[in-house]
Design an enzyme around this catalytic site. Structure first.
Site, mmCIF file in Angstrom:
data_model
loop_
_atom_site.group_PDB
_atom_site.id
_atom_site.type_symbol
_atom_site.label_atom_id
_atom_site.label_comp_id
_atom_site.label_asym_id
_atom_site.label_seq_id
_atom_site.Cartn_x
_atom_site.Cartn_y
_atom_site.Cartn_z
ATOM 1 N N HIS A 162 -13.498 1.876 4.236
ATOM 2 C CA HIS A 162 -11.901 2.246 4.078
ATOM 3 C C HIS A 162 -11.495 3.099 5.258
ATOM 4 O O HIS A 162 -12.434 3.928 5.705
ATOM 5 C CB HIS A 162 -12.076 2.976 2.797
ATOM 6 C CG HIS A 162 -10.738 3.682 2.469
ATOM 7 N ND1 HIS A 162 -9.642 2.762 1.976
ATOM 8 C CD2 HIS A 162 -9.863 5.005 2.550
ATOM 9 C CE1 HIS A 162 -8.537 3.626 1.822
ATOM 10 N NE2 HIS A 162 -8.659 4.551 2.057
ATOM 11 N N LYS A 206 -3.501 -13.897 -13.675
ATOM 12 C CA LYS A 206 -4.376 -13.135 -12.713
ATOM 13 C C LYS A 206 -5.764 -12.854 -13.298
ATOM 14 O O LYS A 206 -6.757 -12.802 -12.555
ATOM 15 C CB LYS A 206 -3.703 -11.944 -12.085
ATOM 16 C CG LYS A 206 -2.174 -12.365 -11.724
ATOM 17 C CD LYS A 206 -2.236 -13.379 -10.341
ATOM 18 C CE LYS A 206 -1.070 -13.297 -9.640
ATOM 19 N NZ LYS A 206 -0.901 -14.765 -8.700
#
Length: 213
Positions: free
Chosen positions: A121, A77
């Site tokens: 958000h 990752k």
């Protein structure tokens, strides 16, 4: 001549890079607003970590180049995070807009674009950061929620706040109803933030963001 040069500089389009992982409604709405409102912004590319993201179809419909980095296919990752940084650096954006991007940007990425990354958000930060913000608000019994556009820093949803919009949570609402109401306000708020940035109207002063007249 000096005035002409100053006007040309002000009208220079900002190179805007979008990051998205899912349905892309904020991405689609932002690009449409950029074009309809003739903002000083040029959507140069979309980077997505999800090959099934609807945002990719939306980018194609707008003829915006897509750079796909399938996160699930990376065994290491850390390599993904190196690749997204490399791709972003190659694109040389003036502004990076994370809209429904479901990965945490690593410190190396954030440090490479200081004061140039904004995120939308679905809560009134600092309340309910991270994933499932709408569910967090419902479970907590909050009476008010909303959405926030903020600059991205190394913490999760901790960066300086640019704009916010509050929403009253009705007694019979669940997560779906709240999510729908917040998304409608996100569609209004994010394009405003992009315009303010591209028009040089945002000034960072520590944790505070001043909106210039």
């Amino acid at each position: 001549m000096r005035n002409l040069l100053a006007t040309a500089f002000k009208q220079k389009e900002k190179r805007v890079l979008f990051l998205a992982s899912g349905r892309g409604s904020n991405f689609e709405n932002a690009v449409q607003c950029i074009r309809d409102q003739k903002m000083a912004a040029n959507p140069i590319a979309l980077i997505s970590d999800n090959p099934k993201a609807k945002a990719i179809e939306i980018a194609n419909s707008f003829q915006i180049p897509v750079r796909l980095l399938p996160f699930a296919e990376y065994r290491d990752k850390s390599e993904y995070h190196r690749d997204i940084l490399k791709q972003a650096q190659e694109l040389k954006p003036d502004l990076i807009v994370a809209c429904g991007y479901m990965r945490i940007l690593k410190p190396e990425f954030v440090k490479s674009f200081p004061g140039k990354i904004i995120n939308i958000h679905p809560s009134l930060l600092p309340a309910f950061p991270g994933l499932d913000a709408q569910k967090q608000a419902i479970d907590y019994g909050a009476k008010i929620s909303g959405c926030t556009v903020h600059f991205v820093e190394e913490g999760v949803d901790t960066g300086p706040i640019v704009l916010q919009k509050s929403i009253e949570i009705k007694p019979d609402w669940g997560e779906i109803e709240l999510s729908r109401a917040i998304l409608a306000e996100e569609h209004k708020l994010l394009p405003i933030a992009i315009r303010l940035f591209c028009d040089h109207k945002l000034k960072l002063k520590g944790r505070k963001v001043e909106i210039l007249k």
